[in-house]
Design a protein around this motif. Structure first.
Motif, PDB file in Angstrom:
ATOM      1  N   LEU A  88     -13.722  24.803  48.453  1.00 13.46           N
ATOM      2  CA  LEU A  88     -12.447  24.093  48.368  1.00 13.46           C
ATOM      3  C   LEU A  88     -11.611  24.352  49.623  1.00 13.46           C
ATOM      4  O   LEU A  88     -10.951  23.440  50.136  1.00 13.46           O
ATOM      5  N   GLN A  89     -11.649  25.589  50.128  1.00 11.16           N
ATOM      6  CA  GLN A  89     -10.861  25.900  51.317  1.00 11.16           C
ATOM      7  C   GLN A  89     -11.372  25.143  52.534  1.00 11.16           C
ATOM      8  O   GLN A  89     -10.602  24.622  53.340  1.00 11.16           O
ATOM      9  N   VAL A  90     -12.707  25.068  52.672  1.00  9.10           N
ATOM     10  CA  VAL A  90     -13.286  24.356  53.807  1.00  9.10           C
ATOM     11  C   VAL A  90     -12.946  22.872  53.745  1.00  9.10           C
ATOM     12  O   VAL A  90     -12.549  22.253  54.743  1.00  9.10           O
ATOM     13  N   LEU A  91     -13.081  22.274  52.561  1.00 13.04           N
ATOM     14  CA  LEU A  91     -12.744  20.854  52.412  1.00 13.04           C
ATOM     15  C   LEU A  91     -11.261  20.603  52.694  1.00 13.04           C
ATOM     16  O   LEU A  91     -10.889  19.605  53.319  1.00 13.04           O
ATOM     17  N   ASP A  92     -10.423  21.532  52.236  1.00 12.87           N
ATOM     18  CA  ASP A  92      -8.989  21.380  52.456  1.00 12.87           C
ATOM     19  C   ASP A  92      -8.655  21.512  53.942  1.00 12.87           C
ATOM     20  O   ASP A  92      -7.855  20.751  54.485  1.00 12.87           O
ATOM     21  N   ASP A  93      -9.283  22.501  54.616  1.00  8.34           N
ATOM     22  CA  ASP A  93      -9.014  22.687  56.040  1.00  8.34           C
ATOM     23  C   ASP A  93      -9.413  21.460  56.856  1.00  8.34           C
ATOM     24  O   ASP A  93      -8.799  21.164  57.895  1.00  8.34           O
ATOM     25  N   ALA A  94     -10.456  20.764  56.406  1.00  4.79           N
ATOM     26  CA  ALA A  94     -10.926  19.572  57.114  1.00  4.79           C
ATOM     27  C   ALA A  94     -10.237  18.303  56.636  1.00  4.79           C
ATOM     28  O   ALA A  94     -10.616  17.201  57.047  1.00  4.79           O
ATOM     29  N   ASN A  95      -9.200  18.427  55.754  1.00  3.15           N
ATOM     30  CA  ASN A  95      -8.474  17.275  55.210  1.00  3.15           C
ATOM     31  C   ASN A  95      -9.388  16.327  54.450  1.00  3.15           C
ATOM     32  O   ASN A  95      -9.207  15.113  54.475  1.00  3.15           O
ATOM     33  N   LEU A  96     -10.403  16.898  53.809  1.00  2.00           N
ATOM     34  CA  LEU A  96     -11.300  16.116  52.973  1.00  2.00           C
ATOM     35  C   LEU A  96     -10.994  16.311  51.494  1.00  2.00           C
ATOM     36  O   LEU A  96     -11.650  15.713  50.649  1.00  2.00           O
ATOM     37  N   LEU A  97     -10.016  17.154  51.184  1.00  2.55           N
ATOM     38  CA  LEU A  97      -9.639  17.426  49.803  1.00  2.55           C
ATOM     39  C   LEU A  97      -8.242  16.852  49.538  1.00  2.55           C
ATOM     40  O   LEU A  97      -7.308  17.071  50.302  1.00  2.55           O
ATOM     41  N   MET A  98      -8.122  16.090  48.445  1.00  6.52           N
ATOM     42  CA  MET A  98      -6.837  15.504  48.051  1.00  6.52           C
ATOM     43  C   MET A  98      -6.143  16.467  47.102  1.00  6.52           C
ATOM     44  O   MET A  98      -6.755  16.969  46.158  1.00  6.52           O
ATOM     45  N   ARG A  99      -4.848  16.721  47.354  1.00  2.86           N
ATOM     46  CA  ARG A  99      -4.083  17.645  46.525  1.00  2.86           C
ATOM     47  C   ARG A  99      -2.714  17.041  46.241  1.00  2.86           C
ATOM     48  O   ARG A  99      -2.101  16.411  47.093  1.00  2.86           O
ATOM     49  N   ASN A 100      -2.227  17.274  45.029  1.00  3.37           N
ATOM     50  CA  ASN A 100      -0.846  16.902  44.693  1.00  3.37           C
ATOM     51  C   ASN A 100      -0.251  17.876  43.690  1.00  3.37           C
ATOM     52  O   ASN A 100       0.641  17.530  42.933  1.00  3.37           O
ATOM     53  N   GLN A 101      -0.807  19.128  43.708  1.00  2.00           N
ATOM     54  CA  GLN A 101      -0.345  20.153  42.777  1.00  2.00           C
ATOM     55  C   GLN A 101       0.200  21.370  43.521  1.00  2.00           C
ATOM     56  O   GLN A 101      -0.027  22.512  43.142  1.00  2.00           O
ATOM     57  N   GLY A 102       0.906  21.107  44.610  1.00  6.53           N
ATOM     58  CA  GLY A 102       1.474  22.206  45.381  1.00  6.53           C
ATOM     59  C   GLY A 102       0.395  23.001  46.083  1.00  6.53           C
ATOM     60  O   GLY A 102      -0.446  22.449  46.797  1.00  6.53           O
ATOM     61  N   ASP A 103       0.393  24.349  45.872  1.00 10.68           N
ATOM     62  CA  ASP A 103      -0.587  25.212  46.520  1.00 10.68           C
ATOM     63  C   ASP A 103      -1.961  25.120  45.880  1.00 10.68           C
ATOM     64  O   ASP A 103      -2.943  25.594  46.447  1.00 10.68           O
ATOM     65  N   ARG A 104      -2.032  24.569  44.702  1.00 10.15           N
ATOM     66  CA  ARG A 104      -3.314  24.467  44.016  1.00 10.15           C
ATOM     67  C   ARG A 104      -4.197  23.428  44.699  1.00 10.15           C
ATOM     68  O   ARG A 104      -3.712  22.471  45.294  1.00 10.15           O
ATOM     69  N   LYS A 105      -5.496  23.650  44.587  1.00  8.96           N
ATOM     70  CA  LYS A 105      -6.446  22.718  45.187  1.00  8.96           C
ATOM     71  C   LYS A 105      -6.745  21.550  44.256  1.00  8.96           C
ATOM     72  O   LYS A 105      -7.527  20.667  44.582  1.00  8.96           O
ATOM     73  N   ALA A 106      -6.150  21.530  43.088  1.00 11.65           N
ATOM     74  CA  ALA A 106      -6.429  20.486  42.103  1.00 11.65           C
ATOM     75  C   ALA A 106      -5.668  19.205  42.439  1.00 11.65           C
ATOM     76  O   ALA A 106      -4.691  19.200  43.185  1.00 11.65           O
ATOM     77  N   TYR A 107      -6.149  18.114  41.833  1.00  5.68           N
ATOM     78  CA  TYR A 107      -5.533  16.797  42.040  1.00  5.68           C
ATOM     79  C   TYR A 107      -5.345  16.156  40.668  1.00  5.68           C
ATOM     80  O   TYR A 107      -6.310  16.005  39.904  1.00  5.68           O
ATOM     81  N   LYS A 108      -4.093  15.781  40.366  1.00  7.97           N
ATOM     82  CA  LYS A 108      -3.804  15.124  39.093  1.00  7.97           C
ATOM     83  C   LYS A 108      -3.843  13.623  39.305  1.00  7.97           C
ATOM     84  O   LYS A 108      -3.083  13.060  40.091  1.00  7.97           O
ATOM     85  N   SER A 109      -4.761  12.982  38.615  1.00  2.55           N
ATOM     86  CA  SER A 109      -5.019  11.566  38.855  1.00  2.55           C
ATOM     87  C   SER A 109      -3.862  10.697  38.385  1.00  2.55           C
ATOM     88  O   SER A 109      -3.124  11.051  37.458  1.00  2.55           O
ATOM     89  N   PRO A 110      -3.697   9.509  38.971  1.00  2.00           N
ATOM     90  CA  PRO A 110      -2.638   8.588  38.536  1.00  2.00           C
ATOM     91  C   PRO A 110      -3.011   7.908  37.224  1.00  2.00           C
ATOM     92  O   PRO A 110      -4.193   7.784  36.882  1.00  2.00           O
ATOM     93  N   LYS A 111      -1.983   7.488  36.502  1.00  2.00           N
ATOM     94  CA  LYS A 111      -2.218   6.786  35.232  1.00  2.00           C
ATOM     95  C   LYS A 111      -2.877   5.441  35.448  1.00  2.00           C
ATOM     96  O   LYS A 111      -3.384   4.830  34.500  1.00  2.00           O
TER      97      LYS A 111
END
Length: 913
Positions: free
Chosen positions: A771-794
């Motif tokens: 998760l850290q590697v994907l995040d560092d490369a901007n390949l991970l989508m996040r919208n939960q602050g510091d968490r690596k998780a992503y809450k999907s839209p309705k």
């Protein structure tokens, strides 16, 4: 039978009747001219009264024994009387000046002696069977209370007669060394004493040891020969014994040239011991010393024997082996060429002989080959110390050492090594062979290199050439085809040295990764004893050189395993192809074709081998501190050319630097015949090849992780990701079995179910690391602050469960361009001693640190991706790994995605899935 005084008097009278007392009548003292500047006679003249050297003008006629009537050609010789203990002449010795001819001895008694010094009865008499030793001893002592007597005869029986005659009126001491085997048995029962020393007494006196200090030394023995027993001769050939016999029960052990025997005697009458029978125990074996370690534990015996081909074998055997199944140690001896009797009872005699033989010499035993303080320990000896104490390697099994020498160093250097000075792969391989000895000095871990290339590339030839430094290439090169336990033993036997391993594809794919870790880490498997205590695990430091047609990654993949950065750092892959169109060769120097050149190298490496390694050890052990300082400076000079490498790449480059230092130091010692800097040039060429393949930014593991996720999506994209473009999914859409997540057909993004991602997708990598590697490369989508998780839209899911969301452009993400590596094709370095100038390339310190420019990306990587709504998109661009800062991890608006819940994405988009 010991002669009585009456017998001696009769012999003296017999000598008188034969004219021994008038033998030199008419001879006058020799002049300097008659001595003819003979060094031996001049030295003898300085030890005795000059008038005792007489010039013989006539030949001498023999009047006794079997040679009666024979005339000896003594005219023109220099004569000296031989006398008895009453100073009466009993014969003479005639020397021809400056001649190597044997002197003529005329002595009908057989006990006459050349006497040097005062014959006072109170004097201590030192008896010698060699005139040179007697003269040298007297010249060192020059003591008035010492008399030197020398037997002019060259037979042991005459020497014994002389000692018997002189001991009847004086205290006689016979100096001898421990290695002077059989002398004590010869003089058994004689009223004299044996002065037994470790070294020759003349040598000890020349080393400024006084006679009194020699007597007081701990390892000196004074044996009263009168108390020793005379045993009858039972051999028809009357062969001499090779050491002092050992009495045991109703017999004794006697060692001869044809074997060790236990001989039984009838000793009911000590004055008349009778021979009964002999029993063969084994072929000749000697107990050289008692061994123990620095804590006075692990006692053993240093054994020495020859096999049937007269090859010498040495083994420091732990005594503990005698307390278990003795068949194990006998099996080891037999495998090394010792012939042991098949009789069970007689075999047991060997146990007794090894354990109880009264040897006084001591040796220090070590359990590791390689460096021990200032010495370098080999299986059959040690190099580099002036210590008086013998140091030996001791193990439960005798090592069949593959160290062997053939030819001369000049031949190996001039005919084989020097012509290959411009061959990068071969110079690198040879330098590897010298590098293992520097690891301990530089306190550096071991590791290896892997020559990778197709069949008939010349990979095995490189290994054989490197092996010729230490021994016969066919025997010194080992194979990967073994268990990890066997490799552990092999590595231990090559501690602080070089280990060539041929053809990695022969190693079982399931164990090859563990084996590489083990070889690089230098630690064996922990084991317990039968009592549950831990055994001492084996340790080593080695440089190993491997080869094969497959990379480590491909071989491990056959067993369903993946390599990680730790493994690939421990064994650096180098292309065997030098890139010059000649396979492993850079040029043709020994033959007109590559095949002929390979044959020539193979021929020469078998003709001359092993001599360079011994010369290297002799060089580096002269001054260990200076060797260490030189190696450190050379390593620093090399690393100054690679100042901005990332930690992983720096660690491997340091290993290359040690190889370069070893090559340069061997060149300085005139072992290789290369010019200064040529070893460095070759090693830099190989290092650049590794960096071109591995990456200069050190982000190898990160690239592996991204490639791992790419591969998973490519393999399971349509089968395990359920397509989703809105939460209003028609009933007819197929259901996805064994689902790992969803694919947003509008954006191409992938939503992984969190538990499945961690347990199934990430292994063998750690989920947090992925998760850290994907995040560092901007390949991970996040919208939960510091968490690596992503809450999907309705808009996509009614139930807004969190996912791990990976952007769709991961499939077009070029992991190779992220390293910033400038590809090279046979990097060229200019040889100029150690200041080797690298080829023009991107400065390592600037790799991955320039300002990122989206215009330089591939079309797919720089495409703008939008999420959220059509009116409020969020721009996301993949970032190269080399530009990711590992020190600044603050969450910014650039990598936190905000997606409104009340918007519906535009319809009518058809996913290309």
């Amino acid at each position: 039978m010991t002669p009585t005084p009456q017998t001696i008097d009769n012999k003296k009278a017999h000598a008188d009747n034969m004219g021994a007392d008038t033998l030199l009548q008419g001879c006058k003292p020799a002049t300097e001219k008659q001595l003819a500047n003979c060094p031996f006679l001049t030295k003898l003249c300085s030890m005795i009264e000059p008038e005792r050297l007489l010039f013989s003008t006539d030949d001498t006629t023999i009047y006794h024994g079997d040679d009666i009537g024979k005339t000896e050609a003594t005219a023109g010789t220099i004569a000296i009387e031989v006398t008895d203990r009453q100073k009466q002449p009993v014969g003479a010795v005639f020397y021809t000046p400056n001649s190597k001819a044997k002197p003529i001895v005329v002595d009908p008694t057989g006990y006459g002696a050349i006497v040097i010094g005062d014959t006072n009865k109170a004097n201590e008499v030192l008896a010698f069977d060699n005139l040179d030793n007697g003269i040298d001893t007297y010249s060192c002592l020059m003591a008035s209370d010492k008399t030197i007597i020398i037997s002019p005869q060259k037979t042991k029986q005459c020497f014994k007669k002389m000692v018997q005659h002189w001991s009847s009126g004086s205290q006689v001491i016979i100096p001898m060394t421990i290695d002077n085997k059989g002398m004590i048995n010869l003089l058994s029962g004689v009223n004299a004493r044996a002065l037994v020393t470790v070294a020759d007494m003349v040598t000890m006196l020349h080393a400024n040891n006084s006679y009194e200090a020699i007597l007081a030394a701990d390892d000196t023995q004074l044996i009263n020969l009168k108390d020793t027993t005379y045993y009858p001769e039972w051999r028809d050939d009357k062969a001499p014994q090779l050491n002092t016999p050992m009495v045991c029960d109703d017999g004794r052990f006697e060692l001869y040239h044809d074997g060790l025997f236990f001989v039984k005697y009838d000793d009911s009458d000590p004055s008349n011991i009778l021979y009964k029978q002999k029993m063969f125990v084994c072929s000749p074996i000697e107990i050289i010393a008692k061994t123990r370690d620095t804590s006075s534990a692990t006692w053993g015996r240093l054994l020495q024997w020859h096999d049937d081909d007269s090859v010498l074998h040495t083994w420091s055997m732990p005594l503990a082996l005698l307390q278990g199944d003795a068949r194990e140690y006998r099996r080891e001896l037999a495998s090394q060429g010792l012939s042991i009797t098949t009789s069970g009872k007689q075999r047991n005699y060997l146990d007794t002989y090894i354990q109880d033989y009264p040897i006084h010499k001591r040796a220090l035993c070590v359990d590791k080959l390689g460096w021990h303080e200032e010495q370098y320990i080999l299986p059959n000896g040690a190099i580099g110390s002036d210590s008086k104490e013998l140091i030996v390697y001791q193990s439960a099994n005798s090592i069949n050492s593959t160290l062997a020498q053939q030819g001369e160093l000049a031949q190996w250097r001039d005919e084989l090594c020097r012509p290959l000075a411009e061959q990068s792969r071969f110079v690198f391989s040879i330098a590897c062979a010298f590098a293992g000895q520097l690891l301990a000095l530089l306190e550096s871990d071991g590791g290896g290199f892997h020559l990778l290339g197709s069949s008939s590339m010349g990979k095995s030839l490189s290994l054989k050439l490197a092996a010729s430094v230490w021994g016969n290439p066919d025997r010194y090169v080992k194979t990967w085809r073994s268990t990890d336990n066997a490799l552990e033993g092999t590595a231990s036997e090559h501690n602080d040295s070089f280990l060539p391993l041929d053809e990695i594809s022969e190693c079982a794919p399931k164990i090859v990764g563990k084996a590489v870790y083990m070889l690089g880490n230098g630690h064996g498997k922990g084991r317990s004893t039968t009592t549950g205590h831990n055994r001492i695990a084996k340790e080593w430091r080695i440089i190993f050189l491997s080869n094969g047609e497959e990379s480590l990654q491909n071989i491990m993949a056959q067993a369903g395993q993946k390599t990680n950065a730790g493994i690939e750092v421990r064994v650096a892959h180098i292309d065997a192809d030098a890139g010059k169109g000649l396979k492993t060769f850079d040029s043709l120097v020994l033959a007109p074709t590559g095949a002929a050149q390979a044959d020539k190298i193979n021929e020469l490496s078998h003709a001359y081998h092993g001599v360079a390694g011994i010369a290297w050890l002799e060089h580096i052990t002269i001054d260990k501190a200076a060797t260490t300082a030189t190696a450190k400076q050379l390593v620093d000079d090399f690393m100054s050319q690679y100042t901005e490498l990332a930690p992983q790449a720096h660690r491997v480059a340091k290993r290359f630097a040690i190889v370069a230092a070893a090559g340069e130091m061997a060149t300085q010692a005139d072992i290789t015949g290369w010019q200064a800097g040529q070893a460095t040039t070759a090693v830099m060429t190989c290092l650049d090849n590794w960096l071109d393949n591995y990456g200069r930014d050190g982000e190898h593991e990160q690239r592996q992780i991204i490639k791992h996720i790419q591969t998973f999506i490519e393999q399971h994209g349509s089968s395990r990701f359920e397509p989703r473009h809105s939460h209003r999914c028609p009933d007819f859409e197929p259901k996805t079995s064994n689902r790992v997540g969803y694919r947003n057909t509008n954006t191409g993004d992938y939503y992984f179910l969190m538990n499945t991602f961690e347990k199934e997708v990430c292994p063998p990598f750690n989920a947090k690391k992925v998760l850290q590697v994907l995040d560092d490369a901007n390949l991970l989508m996040r919208n939960q602050g510091d968490r690596k998780a992503y809450k999907s839209p309705k808009t996509l899911f009614l139930e807004r469960d969190p996912f791990y969301a990976v952007t769709g452009n991961i499939l077009s993400y070029d992991i190779n361009r992220t390293t910033g590596t400038v590809e090279t094709n046979g990097t060229d370095h200019t040889t100029k001693e150690l200041k080797t100038v690298p080829s023009i390339k991107v400065l390592l310190g600037q790799v991955g640190q320039s300002k990122y420019k989206p215009a330089n990306l591939s079309h797919s990587s720089q495409a703008l991706k939008s999420t959220g709504t059509a009116t409020n998109p969020v721009i996301r661009v993949a970032v190269p790994l080399s530009q990711v800062s590992h020190t600044e991890k603050a969450v910014t608006a650039a990598n936190v995605i905000s997606e409104p819940d009340n918007e519906i994405p535009p319809f009518g988009r058809i996913a290309n899935y």
